[in-house]
Design a protein around this motif. Structure first.
Motif, PDB file in Angstrom:
ATOM      1  N   GLU A   1       0.837  -1.200   0.000  1.00  0.00           N
ATOM      2  CA  GLU A   1       0.000   0.000   0.000  1.00  0.00           C
ATOM      3  C   GLU A   1       0.873   1.251   0.000  1.00  0.00           C
ATOM      4  OE1 GLU A   1      -3.391   2.087   2.860  1.00  0.00           O
ATOM      5  OE2 GLU A   1      -2.286   0.323   3.519  1.00  0.00           O
ATOM      6  N   GLY A   2       0.572   2.184  -0.865  1.00  0.00           N
ATOM      7  CA  GLY A   2       1.326   3.430  -0.967  1.00  0.00           C
ATOM      8  C   GLY A   2       2.312   3.435  -2.114  1.00  0.00           C
ATOM      9  N   ILE A   3       2.676   2.253  -2.637  1.00  0.00           N
ATOM     10  CA  ILE A   3       3.617   2.193  -3.756  1.00  0.00           C
ATOM     11  C   ILE A   3       2.911   2.442  -5.079  1.00  0.00           C
ATOM     12  CG2 ILE A   3       5.160   0.650  -5.042  1.00  0.00           C
ATOM     13  CD1 ILE A   3       6.001  -0.598  -2.484  1.00  0.00           C
ATOM     14  N   ILE A   4       1.682   1.990  -5.160  1.00  0.00           N
ATOM     15  CA  ILE A   4       0.955   2.055  -6.423  1.00  0.00           C
ATOM     16  C   ILE A   4      -0.331   2.832  -6.238  1.00  0.00           C
ATOM     17  CG2 ILE A   4      -0.372  -0.072  -6.100  1.00  0.00           C
ATOM     18  CD1 ILE A   4       0.229  -0.690  -9.055  1.00  0.00           C
ATOM     19  N   VAL A   5      -0.734   3.522  -7.292  1.00  0.00           N
ATOM     20  CA  VAL A   5      -1.959   4.332  -7.267  1.00  0.00           C
ATOM     21  C   VAL A   5      -2.958   3.710  -8.238  1.00  0.00           C
ATOM     22  CG1 VAL A   5      -2.972   6.602  -7.696  1.00  0.00           C
ATOM     23  CG2 VAL A   5      -0.668   6.415  -6.706  1.00  0.00           C
ATOM     24  N   ASP A   6      -4.175   3.478  -7.729  1.00  0.00           N
ATOM     25  CA  ASP A   6      -5.249   2.965  -8.585  1.00  0.00           C
ATOM     26  C   ASP A   6      -6.569   3.459  -8.013  1.00  0.00           C
ATOM     27  OD1 ASP A   6      -6.520   1.435 -10.623  1.00  0.00           O
ATOM     28  OD2 ASP A   6      -6.967  -0.118  -9.130  1.00  0.00           O
ATOM     29  N   ASN A   7      -7.109   4.509  -8.639  1.00  0.00           N
ATOM     30  CA  ASN A   7      -8.382   5.068  -8.191  1.00  0.00           C
ATOM     31  C   ASN A   7      -9.252   5.357  -9.397  1.00  0.00           C
ATOM     32  OD1 ASN A   7      -7.367   7.543  -9.237  1.00  0.00           O
ATOM     33  ND2 ASN A   7      -6.339   7.944  -7.276  1.00  0.00           N
ATOM     34  N   ASP A   8     -10.322   6.084  -9.174  1.00  0.00           N
ATOM     35  CA  ASP A   8     -11.256   6.350 -10.254  1.00  0.00           C
ATOM     36  C   ASP A   8     -10.742   7.389 -11.231  1.00  0.00           C
ATOM     37  OD1 ASP A   8     -11.327   8.376  -8.468  1.00  0.00           O
ATOM     38  OD2 ASP A   8     -13.509   8.492  -8.309  1.00  0.00           O
ATOM     39  N   VAL A   9      -9.626   8.022 -10.970  1.00  0.00           N
ATOM     40  CA  VAL A   9      -9.083   9.062 -11.852  1.00  0.00           C
ATOM     41  C   VAL A   9      -7.834   8.578 -12.577  1.00  0.00           C
ATOM     42  CG1 VAL A   9      -8.162  11.407 -11.958  1.00  0.00           C
ATOM     43  CG2 VAL A   9     -10.007  10.857 -10.365  1.00  0.00           C
ATOM     44  N   TYR A  10      -6.975   7.856 -11.886  1.00  0.00           N
ATOM     45  CA  TYR A  10      -5.680   7.497 -12.439  1.00  0.00           C
ATOM     46  C   TYR A  10      -5.291   6.101 -11.953  1.00  0.00           C
ATOM     47  CZ  TYR A  10      -0.653   7.569 -13.315  1.00  0.00           C
ATOM     48  OH  TYR A  10       0.625   7.259 -13.731  1.00  0.00           O
ATOM     49  N   SER A  11      -4.494   5.384 -12.795  1.00  0.00           N
ATOM     50  CA  SER A  11      -4.039   4.047 -12.422  1.00  0.00           C
ATOM     51  C   SER A  11      -2.629   3.836 -12.949  1.00  0.00           C
ATOM     52  CB  SER A  11      -4.979   2.984 -12.990  1.00  0.00           C
ATOM     53  OG  SER A  11      -4.483   1.684 -12.697  1.00  0.00           O
ATOM     54  N   ASP A  12      -1.790   3.260 -12.096  1.00  0.00           N
ATOM     55  CA  ASP A  12      -0.439   2.877 -12.496  1.00  0.00           C
ATOM     56  C   ASP A  12      -0.366   1.460 -13.060  1.00  0.00           C
ATOM     57  OD1 ASP A  12       0.763   5.238 -11.773  1.00  0.00           O
ATOM     58  OD2 ASP A  12       1.071   4.625  -9.692  1.00  0.00           O
ATOM     59  N   LEU A  13      -1.483   0.761 -13.111  1.00  0.00           N
ATOM     60  CA  LEU A  13      -1.487  -0.656 -13.499  1.00  0.00           C
ATOM     61  C   LEU A  13      -1.493  -0.771 -15.016  1.00  0.00           C
ATOM     62  CD1 LEU A  13      -4.037  -1.971 -10.855  1.00  0.00           C
ATOM     63  CD2 LEU A  13      -1.537  -2.061 -10.777  1.00  0.00           C
ATOM     64  N   ASP A  14      -0.310  -0.646 -15.601  1.00  0.00           N
ATOM     65  CA  ASP A  14      -0.127  -0.789 -17.050  1.00  0.00           C
ATOM     66  C   ASP A  14       0.225  -2.252 -17.341  1.00  0.00           C
ATOM     67  OD1 ASP A  14       0.476  -0.692 -19.684  1.00  0.00           O
ATOM     68  OD2 ASP A  14       2.148   0.707 -19.513  1.00  0.00           O
ATOM     69  N   PRO A  15      -0.568  -2.947 -18.185  1.00  0.00           N
ATOM     70  CA  PRO A  15      -0.288  -4.378 -18.435  1.00  0.00           C
ATOM     71  C   PRO A  15       1.097  -4.631 -18.998  1.00  0.00           C
ATOM     72  CG  PRO A  15      -1.916  -3.509 -19.983  1.00  0.00           C
ATOM     73  CD  PRO A  15      -1.740  -2.478 -18.924  1.00  0.00           C
ATOM     74  N   MET A  16       1.644  -3.692 -19.771  1.00  0.00           N
ATOM     75  CA  MET A  16       2.980  -3.897 -20.317  1.00  0.00           C
ATOM     76  C   MET A  16       4.065  -3.865 -19.241  1.00  0.00           C
ATOM     77  SD  MET A  16       2.763  -4.576 -23.497  1.00  0.00           S
ATOM     78  CE  MET A  16       4.496  -4.414 -23.908  1.00  0.00           C
ATOM     79  N   GLN A  17       3.756  -3.246 -18.087  1.00  0.00           N
ATOM     80  CA  GLN A  17       4.726  -3.162 -17.007  1.00  0.00           C
ATOM     81  C   GLN A  17       4.541  -4.240 -15.952  1.00  0.00           C
ATOM     82  OE1 GLN A  17       7.163  -1.017 -17.390  1.00  0.00           O
ATOM     83  NE2 GLN A  17       6.175  -0.263 -19.273  1.00  0.00           N
ATOM     84  N   ALA A  18       3.565  -5.098 -16.144  1.00  0.00           N
ATOM     85  CA  ALA A  18       3.334  -6.166 -15.170  1.00  0.00           C
ATOM     86  C   ALA A  18       4.514  -7.124 -15.161  1.00  0.00           C
ATOM     87  CB  ALA A  18       2.047  -6.910 -15.499  1.00  0.00           C
ATOM     88  N   PRO A  19       5.009  -7.507 -13.986  1.00  0.00           N
ATOM     89  CA  PRO A  19       6.188  -8.391 -13.934  1.00  0.00           C
ATOM     90  C   PRO A  19       5.893  -9.824 -14.363  1.00  0.00           C
ATOM     91  CG  PRO A  19       5.384  -7.929 -11.722  1.00  0.00           C
ATOM     92  CD  PRO A  19       4.592  -7.063 -12.641  1.00  0.00           C
ATOM     93  N   HIS A  20       4.651 -10.260 -14.254  1.00  0.00           N
ATOM     94  CA  HIS A  20       4.300 -11.639 -14.601  1.00  0.00           C
ATOM     95  C   HIS A  20       3.178 -11.644 -15.626  1.00  0.00           C
ATOM     96  CE1 HIS A  20       5.897 -13.470 -10.548  1.00  0.00           C
ATOM     97  NE2 HIS A  20       6.850 -12.972 -11.306  1.00  0.00           N
ATOM     98  N   TRP A  21       3.400 -12.414 -16.690  1.00  0.00           N
ATOM     99  CA  TRP A  21       2.350 -12.681 -17.677  1.00  0.00           C
ATOM    100  C   TRP A  21       2.118 -14.187 -17.722  1.00  0.00           C
ATOM    101  CZ3 TRP A  21       2.321  -9.691 -22.966  1.00  0.00           C
ATOM    102  CH2 TRP A  21       2.076  -8.324 -22.721  1.00  0.00           C
ATOM    103  N   SER A  22       0.873 -14.549 -17.789  1.00  0.00           N
ATOM    104  CA  SER A  22       0.524 -15.960 -17.993  1.00  0.00           C
ATOM    105  C   SER A  22      -0.644 -16.021 -18.974  1.00  0.00           C
ATOM    106  CB  SER A  22       0.159 -16.654 -16.674  1.00  0.00           C
ATOM    107  OG  SER A  22      -0.910 -15.983 -16.038  1.00  0.00           O
TER     108      SER A  22
END
Length: 973
Positions: free
Chosen positions: A281-302
């Motif tokens: 908590e606090g490292i990543i931002v994900d709310n109704d306005v902005y999100s850091d969760l970019d699929p290309m930056q995800a460390p694991h793909w399956s």
């Protein structure tokens, strides 16, 4: 054990008070005790999920109790070290474990809570459900009683509401601790809970931790993206070119070859899961306005692929449609219509008065008015008068098939029955070629095999059942034509019928044997001297014994040098057979009338006949003349149904002396014929001479000293030959010196050929399909093996071996069950679908386009894992080779969905911020969002023990679920 006994006594006492509120808890206690103590002594050896179930009743309401557990590898420490009293249960420890997040295939409670062992109590019937709040509370209180009485630390869940909702509430108890499992299920998602910040607020408020500040919350996130639009060019299967068959051209489909592949893409969807396994908590931002969760930056793909449900496969459809013919009841006449076989006036009279015409005087030779010729003439007229529009098969397709089945018909050389070599056939003596032995079908280069494939294709593409009946009728007419004109049937191995093949193949081989015998007899008659022909028709020619004889030779010796001249006096009529004793004049001329009563001296004065060649070593024992090998008749070839019929006849003769004697005479017909030929070729011979040639082991020779003291060889018959009433002795006494050409035929080729032709003519399409289904399955297995060899899929190799083993057992029975045949066809279809999936994935991931060998091997390994594993990790995530290909697939799908031109790709070369925004548009909105929130805080008081807290959230288009596990200290609160 005492605790278990007391608990069971308590349950039995409570059975009389079924409405008592603690009865259900006591019953649960008994079940848990028995299972729990078994778990303590169990040995875990593998990592597979297992379950065992039982049923209990409460107030006439049945519940199923199921124990789910992960069988683990045992260690030496397990079961030996004592567990400390203050250690929390294993299930509570699992709540904080990150090794079991988002399992690819497991029970839903495992995915929601990360458990490795739990018990579920649910209504036994699917239609039953626990809906009222009072019943839910009663069940939960019973569960709490059961856990408290047994001390069991395995979580216990109760399923409530309708089963499709998958709603569970439960509890887990340990020494001084308790975890409550709660759940929320909604159709519509509240806007404030569609992102991480809103879910964190729910989690913290539910914990109600009195500490300030709160311990950090560990977060695991997984977004799933679904790719449905594969783009049509990614599917390599081409539709069959049906029009190419007309005119004899070879196109997408070719007669004699089965099609292969799926008509639609067997891979319907690709699911990409992008995972952030360890966030705080606090490292990543994900709310109704902005999100850091970019699929290309995800460390694991399956990645996992969703297979199309029952994709239409060409090979499976071909075999299935052909198998459906086996259940039809119509005859060929009923399918094609009786009008097809109706002729008027004189043409009908040709058939009905065929026998009367045989008896009328005619200047032409009588053999030209045989019954078979009359029927064949009428059949040709039927074909002539049938309209083109009435034929299920058009002439182009029919001619193409007939030329394929009978390639010798287009050759300028004489029809000799030899089959052309096909390079597509497996080599002789190979495992693929000899597969027909196991399936009881026919060799892959035989006429029967080709006929099965042609009928299969005709049934699917050209006329269906009517086309099958039409082709079979033409095939039977061709068989009769070849029999009457002495043209051998191509594509059949020479020799007697092969009992390892299907019955239809044996019948065709039998017909070929008849044609060979008749052809040899006719050729021998043409090469006979003129004086023999004159002798045949002079005097009592109608009774001449020369009209009888064999039509082929016994293959006892390799030398067949004087075969032709021994067939010079066969009868012109195929239907007349006489005993040789009827010609009294010839018998007197040859001195054979004394053969019955005369001894060897009288027999020695007879003129030798029917000699093949001199033996070379042996001489007659009594006169020292050279021993000549006679021309003998071939034993009659037989098909398996004739052998079975003969064995039934022999069995019905019984065990009496008269029956045994009759059985021996029936079985010694060939022996008697050979004895008669031997006597005719060696006048003055004895039984010992015959045995020395025919069965050398029954003539025993030993060296003895004669009267003069010289060592000489003395021989005598074996012990079995000296038994009184010996069959060989009786046959020898009965045998007369008659050469093979004047003997009654052991094998009546005319009668046997007509029986085969009649058998073929009366076959219904269903009977025909039953006969040829082993050949079709044989061809399908060969096709699957051929296609698999191009892909090299290890799992498919194992399945094919299972299909061959299963088919070998099923097809060897005379009338296999339809259900077992359907299982074989279903297995073949499944293998075809697997190979089609492999080709689809290889085409989509471009394994053949890789320039570097290492990348190609990695991609092929990745595709192979996609076929065999539920979920495959992408090495390097979005930056790996496979990840870049998956990214490109999504980009193409998004571009096709939004109609974005390719020129827009240039914008990606802009500033980093703009580039990041464009990358976000490369993927569609996530089809599923999964979040796991974990922490360890003291509850309910600040001085309580810090215990694990966990909440799982899943958000899809039409589903929102929260599954929480909240632990509290029951000792210090």
């Amino acid at each position: 054990m005492a605790a278990i006994t007391l608990c069971m006594d308590h349950v039995l006492s409570e059975l009389f008070t079924i409405t008592h509120p603690s009865w259900f808890g006591a019953l649960c206690t008994w079940k848990l005790l028995s299972w729990y103590f078994c778990l303590l002594v169990g040995v875990f050896t593998s990592g597979t999920w297992e379950e065992k179930s039982d049923e209990i009743s409460f107030a006439d309401f049945k519940f199923s109790v199921t124990h789910h557990y992960l069988v683990q590898e045992s260690t030496d420490k397990e079961g030996k070290d004592e567990v400390p009293e203050d250690v929390i249960p294993q299930s509570m420890q699992d709540l904080l474990c990150m090794n079991n997040d988002f399992p690819p295939r497991a029970h839903c409670l495992v995915r929601w809570y990360g458990l490795r062992e739990f018990v579920v109590i649910a209504p036994a019937a699917n239609s039953d459900a626990v809906l009222s709040e009072s019943k839910c509370n009663l069940l939960l209180s019973s569960v709490s009683i059961a856990l408290g009485n047994t001390g069991c630390q395995v979580p216990l869940f109760v399923q409530i509401h309708h089963k499709w909702r998958r709603m569970y509430v439960g509890e887990c108890q340990g020494p001084g601790v308790r975890t409550d499992f709660e759940m929320v299920h909604l159709r519509k998602v509240p806007n404030q809970y569609t992102h991480l910040s809103g879910l964190l607020d729910i989690f913290k408020s539910k914990i109600g931790c009195p500490l300030t500040p709160l311990p950090p919350v560990n977060i695991a996130i997984r977004f799933t993206y679904v790719l449905q639009d594969w783009q049509q060019y990614f599917w390599p299967q081409q539709p069959p070119d049906i029009d190419a068959l007309v005119g004899g051209e070879v196109g997408g489909l070719e007669f004699g070859k089965l099609p292969f592949g799926a008509c639609e893409d067997p891979i319907s969807e690709l699911h990409l899961a992008t995972t952030w396994p360890h966030l705080t908590e606090g490292i990543i931002v994900d709310n109704d306005v902005y999100s850091d969760l970019d699929p290309m930056q995800a460390p694991h793909w399956s990645v996992r692929v969703r297979k199309a449900d029952n994709p239409q496969c060409l090979l499976g459809d071909f075999v299935t449609e052909f198998f459906k013919i086996c259940r039809r009841k119509e005859s060929t006449d009923e399918i094609l219509g009786r009008s097809t076989f109706e002729e008027e006036g004189r043409e009908i009279a040709d058939i009905t008065h065929a026998l009367s015409k045989l008896t009328e005087p005619a200047p032409v030779p009588i053999h030209k008015l045989s019954v078979s010729n009359m029927v064949h003439t009428a059949k040709k007229k039927i074909r002539k008068h049938r309209g083109v529009e009435e034929s299920p098969l058009n002439n182009d397709v029919l001619n193409t098939i007939l030329l394929f089945l009978f390639p010798d018909a287009a050759s300028e050389k004489p029809l000799d029955g030899t089959s052309s070599t096909d390079n597509s056939n497996p080599p002789l003596e190979s495992e693929e070629y000899n597969l027909y032995n196991q399936f009881k079908s026919a060799p892959s280069d035989s006429l029967t095999y080709k006929l099965a494939l042609c009928l299969c294709m005709i049934n699917f593409y050209h006329g269906g059942l009517k086309g099958v009946a039409h082709l079979w009728q033409e095939f039977v007419l061709e068989m009769r034509f070849r029999w009457e004109n002495n043209f051998l049937i191509p594509g059949l191995a020479s020799g007697p019928p092969d009992l390892r093949c299907c019955l239809l193949h044996q019948k065709l081989q039998m017909l070929n044997c008849c044609i060979e015998r008749k052809k040899a007899r006719d050729e021998g008659r043409k090469t006979s001297p003129s004086d023999n022909v004159t002798n045949t028709y002079s005097g009592d020619a109608g009774k001449s014994g020369d009209q009888l004889g064999p039509d082929n030779l016994r293959e006892t010796d390799k030398d067949k040098g004087e075969v032709g001249k021994s067939w010079d006096s066969w009868s012109d009529s195929e239907d007349e057979f006489f005993e040789c004793l009827s010609d009294t004049e010839e018998l007197k001329g040859n001195g054979q009338e004394s053969g019955k009563k005369g001894g060897p001296k009288e027999m020695a004065s007879l003129k030798p006949e029917g000699r093949l060649h001199q033996h070379g070593k042996l001489t007659l024992l009594h006169n020292g003349e050279p021993l000549y090998i006679p021309v003998t008749q071939e034993p009659a070839p037989m098909t398996e149904d004739l052998l079975e019929e003969q064995s039934e006849v022999l069995a019905k003769l019984g065990t009496s002396a008269e029956g045994a004697h009759l059985r021996a005479r029936m079985q010694s017909a060939c022996l008697l014929s050979d004895m008669e030929s031997f006597k005719a070729a060696n006048p003055g011979c004895f039984l010992e001479d015959f045995v020395r040639w025919y069965s050398p082991r029954d003539y025993i020779e030993e060296e003895v000293v004669d009267e003069k003291g010289n060592m000489i060889l003395k021989g005598e018959l074996s012990a079995r030959m000296k038994i009184p009433s010996n069959m060989w002795v009786e046959a020898w006494e009965t045998a007369k010196p008659i050469p093979a050409r004047r003997q009654r035929r052991l094998f009546d080729d005319t009668r046997e050929a007509e029986k085969v032709l009649h058998y073929l003519a009366v076959q219904k399409p269903a009977d025909l399909a039953r006969h040829l289904l082993p050949c079709v399955i044989h061809a399908a297995v060969l096709k699957v093996k051929e296609e698999e060899s191009l892909e090299n899929i290890s799992s498919v190799k194992k399945i094919i071996k299972q299909i061959i083993s299963h088919s070998s057992k099923v097809l060897h029975f005379p009338n296999p069950e339809d259900k077992k045949l359907e299982e074989i066809i279903h297995q073949i279809t499944n293998v075809e679908a697997i190979i089609a999936r492999a080709r689809s994935l290889k085409a989509k991931f471009g394994t053949e386009k890789c320039e570097q060998e290492e990348e190609k091997e990695d991609l092929e390994r990745f595709v192979s894992c996609l076929l065999e594993q539920p979920e495959v990790l992408v090495v390097g995530a979005g930056r790996g080779h496979a990840g870049r290909i998956i990214h490109k697939l999504f980009v193409n799908a998004q571009r096709a969905a939004t109609m974005t031109p390719a020129e827009e790709e240039l914008k990606r070369m802009g500033p980093p911020e703009e580039k990041r925004q464009n990358l976000a548009a490369d993927f569609p909105p996530p089809a599923g969002r999964e979040l796991i929130l974990r922490t360890a805080v003291p509850r309910p008081a600040p001085y309580s023990r810090a215990l694990p807290q966990r909440m799982y959230s899943v958000l899809t288009k039409e589903d929102f679920r929260l599954a929480g596990a909240f632990s509290s200290d029951t000792s210090f609160f």
